[in-house]
Design a protein around this motif. Structure first.
Motif, PDB file in Angstrom:
ATOM      1  N   UNK A  82       1.208   6.410  -7.020  1.00 44.30           N
ATOM      2  CA  UNK A  82      -0.204   7.146  -7.563  1.00 44.30           C
ATOM      3  C   UNK A  82      -0.522   8.329  -6.766  1.00 44.30           C
ATOM      4  N   UNK A  83       0.470   9.005  -6.160  1.00 43.33           N
ATOM      5  CA  UNK A  83       0.371  10.289  -5.411  1.00 43.33           C
ATOM      6  C   UNK A  83       0.131  11.361  -6.355  1.00 43.33           C
ATOM      7  N   UNK A  84      -0.696  12.230  -5.758  1.00 40.01           N
ATOM      8  CA  UNK A  84      -1.059  13.395  -6.710  1.00 40.01           C
ATOM      9  C   UNK A  84       0.021  14.483  -7.121  1.00 40.01           C
ATOM     10  N   UNK A  85       0.325  14.907  -8.105  1.00 41.47           N
ATOM     11  CA  UNK A  85       1.288  15.773  -8.530  1.00 41.47           C
ATOM     12  C   UNK A  85       0.839  17.042  -8.135  1.00 41.47           C
ATOM     13  N   UNK A 125       0.866  -1.041   0.238  1.00 47.62           N
ATOM     14  CA  UNK A 125       0.048  -0.064   0.005  1.00 47.62           C
ATOM     15  C   UNK A 125       1.083   1.349  -0.052  1.00 47.62           C
ATOM     16  N   UNK A 126       1.941   1.223   0.737  1.00 47.14           N
ATOM     17  CA  UNK A 126       2.890   2.397   0.761  1.00 47.14           C
ATOM     18  C   UNK A 126       3.228   2.783  -0.655  1.00 47.14           C
ATOM     19  N   UNK A 127       3.932   1.348  -1.416  1.00 47.46           N
ATOM     20  CA  UNK A 127       4.443   1.794  -2.739  1.00 47.46           C
ATOM     21  C   UNK A 127       3.390   2.064  -3.667  1.00 47.46           C
ATOM     22  N   UNK A 128       2.295   1.774  -3.457  1.00 51.08           N
ATOM     23  CA  UNK A 128       1.094   1.882  -4.442  1.00 51.08           C
ATOM     24  C   UNK A 128       0.888   3.652  -4.094  1.00 51.08           C
ATOM     25  N   UNK A 129       0.534   4.051  -2.903  1.00 51.00           N
ATOM     26  CA  UNK A 129       0.602   5.527  -2.702  1.00 51.00           C
ATOM     27  C   UNK A 129       1.876   6.240  -3.265  1.00 51.00           C
ATOM     28  N   UNK A 130       3.132   5.560  -3.159  1.00 50.01           N
ATOM     29  CA  UNK A 130       4.230   6.593  -3.779  1.00 50.01           C
ATOM     30  C   UNK A 130       4.073   6.698  -5.252  1.00 50.01           C
TER      31      UNK A 130
END
Length: 102
Positions: free
Chosen positions: A99-102, A92-97
């Motif tokens: 897919x984070x908003x730019x 989930x941490x890797x997914x958040x990194x």
């Protein structure tokens, strides 16, 4: 007289070699008729390693490669612990990194 025996042996050996070559040449691919005959009589050759088993082995090997690659990538390249690869929080941490908003 000795030469005649050796000539006779030579001729026998040559004939044997020719017969072996003819046997090899006679082994041709099976025709449609012979394949049809095998299907009717049920004497067809079975595969030693069936296709369905090959597919299962390929899928299992792909999963193993994926897991090993993730462990090596996370622990060796990423300096993390190898056991953390199997935790949900890590992914989930890797997914958040990613897919984070730019």
């Amino acid at each position: 007289m000795g030469n005649e025996l050796s000539r006779e042996e030579y001729r026998k050996n040559k004939m044997a070699a020719m017969n072996e070559e003819e046997e090899v040449k006679e082994k041709k691919p099976k025709s449609r008729e012979s394949k049809k005959k095998e299907q009717e009589t049920g004497t067809s050759r079975r595969r030693r390693f069936p296709i369905w088993l090959r597919l299962i082995v390929i899928v299992v090997l792909m999963v193993i490669c994926l897991v090993v690659g993730a462990v090596i990538g996370y622990s060796v390249v990423g300096d993390g612990k190898a056991g953390d690869v199997f935790k949900k929080e890590t992914w989930t941490h890797i997914s958040d990194l990613v897919n984070k908003d730019k």
